[in-house]
Design a protein around this motif. Structure first.
Motif, PDB file in Angstrom:
ATOM      1  N   HIS A 198      -2.770   4.691 -10.167  1.00 44.08           N
ATOM      2  CA  HIS A 198      -4.075   5.000 -10.738  1.00 44.08           C
ATOM      3  C   HIS A 198      -3.867   5.338 -12.204  1.00 44.08           C
ATOM      4  CE1 HIS A 198      -6.280   5.405  -6.800  1.00 44.08           C
ATOM      5  NE2 HIS A 198      -5.014   5.493  -6.404  1.00 44.08           N
TER       6      HIS A 198
ATOM      7  N   ASN B  28       2.794   2.342  -2.315  1.00 52.98           N
ATOM      8  CA  ASN B  28       2.610   2.949  -3.627  1.00 52.98           C
ATOM      9  C   ASN B  28       1.159   2.775  -4.056  1.00 52.98           C
ATOM     10  OD1 ASN B  28       5.412   3.764  -4.583  1.00 52.98           O
ATOM     11  ND2 ASN B  28       5.761   1.654  -3.962  1.00 52.98           N
ATOM     12  N   GLN B  29       0.610   3.782  -4.703  1.00 51.71           N
ATOM     13  CA  GLN B  29      -0.771   3.754  -5.172  1.00 51.71           C
ATOM     14  C   GLN B  29      -0.795   4.137  -6.644  1.00 51.71           C
ATOM     15  OE1 GLN B  29      -3.566   2.940  -3.315  1.00 51.71           O
ATOM     16  NE2 GLN B  29      -2.263   2.438  -1.558  1.00 51.71           N
TER      17      GLN B  29
ATOM     18  N   GLY C  67      -9.196   7.402   2.612  1.00 51.44           N
ATOM     19  CA  GLY C  67      -8.955   7.941   1.283  1.00 51.44           C
ATOM     20  C   GLY C  67      -9.610   9.305   1.118  1.00 51.44           C
TER      21      GLY C  67
ATOM     22  N   THR D 292       3.802  10.317   2.224  1.00 58.23           N
ATOM     23  CA  THR D 292       2.362  10.504   2.375  1.00 58.23           C
ATOM     24  C   THR D 292       2.016  11.961   2.675  1.00 58.23           C
ATOM     25  OG1 THR D 292       2.177   8.263   3.262  1.00 58.23           O
ATOM     26  CG2 THR D 292       0.310   9.721   3.596  1.00 58.23           C
TER      27      THR D 292
ATOM     28  N   ASP E 120      -9.680  -1.423  -0.168  1.00 56.80           N
ATOM     29  CA  ASP E 120      -8.357  -1.782  -0.689  1.00 56.80           C
ATOM     30  C   ASP E 120      -7.519  -2.570   0.305  1.00 56.80           C
ATOM     31  OD1 ASP E 120      -8.775  -0.750  -3.176  1.00 56.80           O
ATOM     32  OD2 ASP E 120      -7.732   1.144  -2.825  1.00 56.80           O
TER      33      ASP E 120
ATOM     34  N   SER F 246       0.803  -1.226   0.000  1.00 55.29           N
ATOM     35  CA  SER F 246       0.000   0.000   0.000  1.00 55.29           C
ATOM     36  C   SER F 246       0.835   1.274   0.000  1.00 55.29           C
ATOM     37  CB  SER F 246      -0.926   0.008   1.227  1.00 55.29           C
ATOM     38  OG  SER F 246      -1.823  -1.086   1.173  1.00 55.29           O
TER      39      SER F 246
ATOM     40  N   ARG G  60      -0.494   9.278  -1.601  1.00 59.31           N
ATOM     41  CA  ARG G  60      -1.717   8.630  -1.121  1.00 59.31           C
ATOM     42  C   ARG G  60      -1.419   7.278  -0.453  1.00 59.31           C
ATOM     43  NH1 ARG G  60      -5.529   9.356  -6.540  1.00 59.31           N
ATOM     44  NH2 ARG G  60      -5.148  11.606  -6.853  1.00 59.31           N
ATOM     45  N   GLY G  61      -0.158   6.927  -0.378  1.00 58.97           N
ATOM     46  CA  GLY G  61       0.217   5.640   0.181  1.00 58.97           C
ATOM     47  C   GLY G  61       0.310   5.666   1.696  1.00 58.97           C
TER      48      GLY G  61
ATOM     49  N   ARG H   9      -9.845   2.815 -10.740  1.00 57.56           N
ATOM     50  CA  ARG H   9      -9.790   2.993  -9.290  1.00 57.56           C
ATOM     51  C   ARG H   9     -10.410   4.320  -8.858  1.00 57.56           C
ATOM     52  NH1 ARG H   9      -4.149   1.236  -6.756  1.00 57.56           N
ATOM     53  NH2 ARG H   9      -5.513   1.220  -4.920  1.00 57.56           N
TER      54      ARG H   9
ATOM     55  N   ASN I 293       1.855   6.630 -10.483  1.00 54.62           N
ATOM     56  CA  ASN I 293       2.061   6.331  -9.074  1.00 54.62           C
ATOM     57  C   ASN I 293       1.815   7.589  -8.233  1.00 54.62           C
ATOM     58  OD1 ASN I 293       2.749   4.976  -6.739  1.00 54.62           O
ATOM     59  ND2 ASN I 293       4.946   5.319  -6.994  1.00 54.62           N
TER      60      ASN I 293
END
Length: 394
Positions: free
Chosen positions: A121, A118-119, A224, A169, A276, A116, A129-130, A336, A125
């Protein structure tokens, strides 16, 4: 008194097992790297990740030990170290009746559960948001094997989750709150697999598993989205809501003629009220995800998906395999954004080589790509996976 009560489940497993001693020790060690073509970071060294790494690359180091004959010949003690995970298990086979087995297990993962940090979409990357995800869990299972192939299994585990911001983050981004979960599982398994003679990790025969499960959570909250704004619609599981799913996996392989080997693998899942944290990780070419060559490990997290691949190759030597594979994956919410009824299709191809030595040492290299995986420069992505394994039995 409390210490004695804690030890009763372990004592019960041991007392139900019987017979004379006959020790068997097994040791497996492995290391691997699942890398994107633009990746530069190593999973085991997260502090080395650049803030805007385009395609995350993850490394794995694993050592597993099993002692069959611990205390009794049908009791197995096991322990495993896997990069950021520690696990232990105690299993007793043919307990009281042929085919009946019981076991206890525990597992803990520090920092990188569900990858988690790395996120991704749409191929971009977003490490801001990780978050890091850690858990500790314990539980027990019981299974009964019918006709030497078909097994019915029930499992109950308890898990505690903790989450913290990662090094990149955004402090205004909502990360998950700590929570507890009770995780009942029911499985139906068919197993009729035999290894190839050369020790290449190819499969002869067929295996399949159908699983139904749910997570009964306490203290879970939505996460989120930026603080002060709306919550990410993908991650709205509140306390009192229970992620639940049915999943299936199948594997088959057969040698054709003298030098040709053909194999099939399929995965499918359908979940409801998931987020997630509980969704299935899809992407990459490693043993821990639903494979999609060219995609990064954790490119997607999906609860409604069907995936399969077919591979065929030749064995110029008994301990050498060279093959090709074609992959197809249909998954929900491919961008996502919370559109759980939207489906996406990903097609991919890969080539691989496997080499084995004396059925003890095995090395695998896979290189693949997909025109359906997006990156910042446009559609199309490449990836590679390498895996070195050493297995000993005494």
């Amino acid at each position: 008194m409390r210490r004695h009560l804690v030890g009763l489940p372990v004592l019960a497993v041991l007392l139900l097992a019987g017979g004379a001693r006959a020790d068997v020790h097994e040791l497996e060690m492995a290391a691997g790297l699942d890398a994107g073509a633009e990746g530069t970071g190593i999973y085991a060294l997260p502090w080395g990740l650049p803030p805007r790494q385009k395609t995350p690359s993850y490394g794995v180091a694993r050592a597993a030990w099993r002692w069959l004959g611990f205390w009794r010949p049908n009791v197995a003690l096991s322990a495993e170290f896997n990069t950021d995970t520690l696990a232990a298990g105690l299993d007793a086979y043919n307990v009281g009746a042929p085919g009946l087995s019981v076991g206890l297990f525990s597992r803990a993962e520090l920092g990188f559960a569900q990858v988690s940090l790395n996120q991704l979409h749409d191929g971009v990357n977003h490490p801001e948001r990780g978050y890091t995800a850690s858990y500790a869990m314990t539980g027990g299972r019981a299974s009964y094997t019918v006709l030497n192939r078909l097994t019915v299994e029930g499992e109950l585990g308890g898990r505690g989750w903790v989450f913290t911001p990662g090094p990149n983050t955004d402090r205004n981004w909502r990360i998950p709150a700590p929570f507890l979960a009770l995780e009942p599982r029911a499985r139906l398994k068919w197993h009729d697999l035999r290894p190839d003679e050369g020790g290449l990790g190819l499969h002869r025969g067929m295996a399949a598993m159908l699983e139904a499960g749910m997570d009964v959570r306490a203290f879970s909250r939505s996460f989120g989205g930026y603080k002060g704004g709306p919550v990410d619609p993908r991650n709205t599981v509140e306390a009192g809501e229970f992620p639940r799913r049915i999943s299936a996996r199948g594997l088959a392989g057969v040698p054709l003629a003298r030098r040709l080997w053909v194999g099939l693998q399929g995965d499918a899942g359908y979940g409801h009220d998931e987020d997630d944290i509980s969704r299935t990780v899809i992407g990459g070419m490693n043993p821990y995800t639903v494979n999609v060559p060219g995609a990064a490990w954790g490119e997607w997290r999906s609860e409604r998906y069907v995936a399969g691949h077919a591979h065929a190759g030749i064995l110029p030597l008994q301990n050498l395999y060279v093959g090709l594979s074609a992959h197809l994956c249909v998954l929900n919410d491919p961008h996502r954004v919370g559109a759980l009824d939207e489906l996406g299709v990903v097609r991919a191809f890969a080539a691989e080589v496997r080499v084995a030595l004396a059925r003890v040492v095995r090395w695998r290299l896979s290189v693949g790509g997909s025109g359906d995986v997006r990156r910042e420069r446009g559609p199309g992505a490449l990836g590679a996976f390498t895996w070195f394994e050493l297995g000993l039995r005494q």
